[in-house]
Write a protein that holds these residues in place. Structure first.
Motif, PDB file in Angstrom:
ATOM      1  N   LYS A 200      -6.905  -3.933   7.177  1.00  0.00           N
ATOM      2  CA  LYS A 200      -5.611  -4.273   6.621  1.00  0.00           C
ATOM      3  C   LYS A 200      -4.910  -2.759   6.587  1.00  0.00           C
ATOM      4  O   LYS A 200      -3.599  -2.962   6.866  1.00  0.00           O
ATOM      5  CB  LYS A 200      -5.913  -4.631   5.334  1.00  0.00           C
ATOM      6  N   ARG A 201      -5.634  -1.747   6.273  1.00  0.00           N
ATOM      7  CA  ARG A 201      -4.768  -0.561   6.272  1.00  0.00           C
ATOM      8  C   ARG A 201      -4.051  -0.125   7.729  1.00  0.00           C
ATOM      9  O   ARG A 201      -2.837   0.177   7.734  1.00  0.00           O
ATOM     10  CB  ARG A 201      -5.534   0.637   5.919  1.00  0.00           C
ATOM     11  N   LEU A 202      -4.997  -0.407   8.962  1.00  0.00           N
ATOM     12  CA  LEU A 202      -4.360  -0.040  10.016  1.00  0.00           C
ATOM     13  C   LEU A 202      -3.422  -1.044  10.527  1.00  0.00           C
ATOM     14  O   LEU A 202      -2.261  -0.674  11.145  1.00  0.00           O
ATOM     15  CB  LEU A 202      -5.387  -0.142  11.147  1.00  0.00           C
ATOM     16  N   LEU A 203      -3.461  -2.156  10.007  1.00  0.00           N
ATOM     17  CA  LEU A 203      -2.479  -3.337  10.254  1.00  0.00           C
ATOM     18  C   LEU A 203      -1.411  -2.740   9.667  1.00  0.00           C
ATOM     19  O   LEU A 203       0.011  -3.275  10.280  1.00  0.00           O
ATOM     20  CB  LEU A 203      -3.112  -4.932   9.889  1.00  0.00           C
ATOM     21  N   GLN A 204      -1.129  -2.437   8.457  1.00  0.00           N
ATOM     22  CA  GLN A 204      -0.186  -1.940   7.816  1.00  0.00           C
ATOM     23  C   GLN A 204       0.515  -0.986   8.562  1.00  0.00           C
ATOM     24  O   GLN A 204       1.894  -0.916   8.671  1.00  0.00           O
ATOM     25  CB  GLN A 204      -0.290  -1.776   6.338  1.00  0.00           C
ATOM     26  N   PHE A 205      -0.187   0.139   8.811  1.00  0.00           N
ATOM     27  CA  PHE A 205       0.382   1.223   9.699  1.00  0.00           C
ATOM     28  C   PHE A 205       1.155   0.537  11.169  1.00  0.00           C
ATOM     29  O   PHE A 205       2.088   1.109  11.328  1.00  0.00           O
ATOM     30  CB  PHE A 205      -0.714   2.265   9.934  1.00  0.00           C
TER      31      PHE A 205
END
Length: 262
Positions: A200-205
């Motif tokens: 999720k975090r990388l997708l948000q980035f």
């Protein structure tokens, strides 16, 4: 605008004529570019010899994803190579000459390099694209065809923006920063899988900071009928907004620039 396009076409024509003077060299370099991408393809192939799916995506779907992303990167690298190698232009004092010419700076840097040898990488991407399309059972219609076009346009703009940022930083450092390779060659590597599989975090980035997801992950979901909302078709075009801060940084760098003294 029309005159600028005509001038850029002239730049490209000169580069193509120059490259074609050494046809064997061009052919060997294009083959080398093909083989580099082929190594990445083998990595995906061996991964799926052990696993039937990665993050819910099959082998053919991953190839479809990677082929489009590779085409985006190859197109940007082909036309924006001048920005990718901009540090040498600053060190050698060549940018000083560009600044005194009565033409736009961006246009002149774009016209300084044109990498036709990226044709080899593009060919590899087209082969994977055809294979991925045949195995992904995409139910084609006009919106999905438009989505592919928007993905290529948006992705090319995105990588062009990243090259522009790397060039802008050279005004302050004089040398190209290796960290920028994370966002170019590194992105090409991890872009072989849909960015959503990385968490999720990388997708948000990759959605709100450097929008790889807008030109790769979200439109892919629409192509594969994992999402059906019509506005997914236009998401890749939002990547053009990324060019605004990139160009702003370039303008700041130009104003701060002082000759390298070469």
């Amino acid at each position: 605008m029309k005159e600028s396009i005509r001038l850029y076409g002239r730049y490209v024509s000169i580069h193509v004529k120059t490259i074609m003077e050494y046809k064997v060299s061009f052919l060997l370099t294009a083959i080398a570019q093909f083989m580099v991408s082929f190594n990445v393809f083998l990595g995906v192939f061996f991964m799926f010899q052990r696993f039937s799916a990665v993050g819910g995506f099959t082998y053919s779907q991953v190839l479809l994803c990677y082929s489009i992303f590779l085409m985006e990167f190859s197109l940007a690298e082909c036309v924006a190579r001048g920005f990718d190698t901009f540090s040498s232009m600053v060190r050698k004092g060549e940018f000083d000459r560009i600044m005194v010419r009565p033409r736009g700076l961006v246009l002149q840097v774009l016209g300084s390099r044109f990498e036709l040898t990226r044709f080899g990488r593009m060919l590899q991407a087209l082969v994977m694209f055809v294979y991925g399309i045949r195995g992904s059972d995409v139910a084609w219609n006009v919106p999905k065809a438009i989505t592919i076009v928007f993905m290529l346009a948006g992705g090319t703009a995105l990588f062009f923006g990243i090259f522009l940022v790397g060039a802008a930083l050279c005004f302050f450092t004089l040398e190209g920063l290796e960290v920028m390779n994370i966002f170019t060659d590194g992105a090409r590597e991890y872009g072989k899988y849909p960015v959503g599989v990385y968490g999720k975090r990388l997708l948000q980035f990759c959605t709100f900071v450097v929008p790889y997801g807008l030109v790769q992950y979200y439109p892919l979901l629409y192509l594969l009928d994992k999402r059906t909302q019509a506005w997914y078709v236009s998401l890749p075009l939002l990547a053009f907004l990324f060019l605004i801060p990139c160009y702003g940084l370039w303008r700041v760098g130009v104003r701060k620039y002082q000759s390298a003294g070469s």
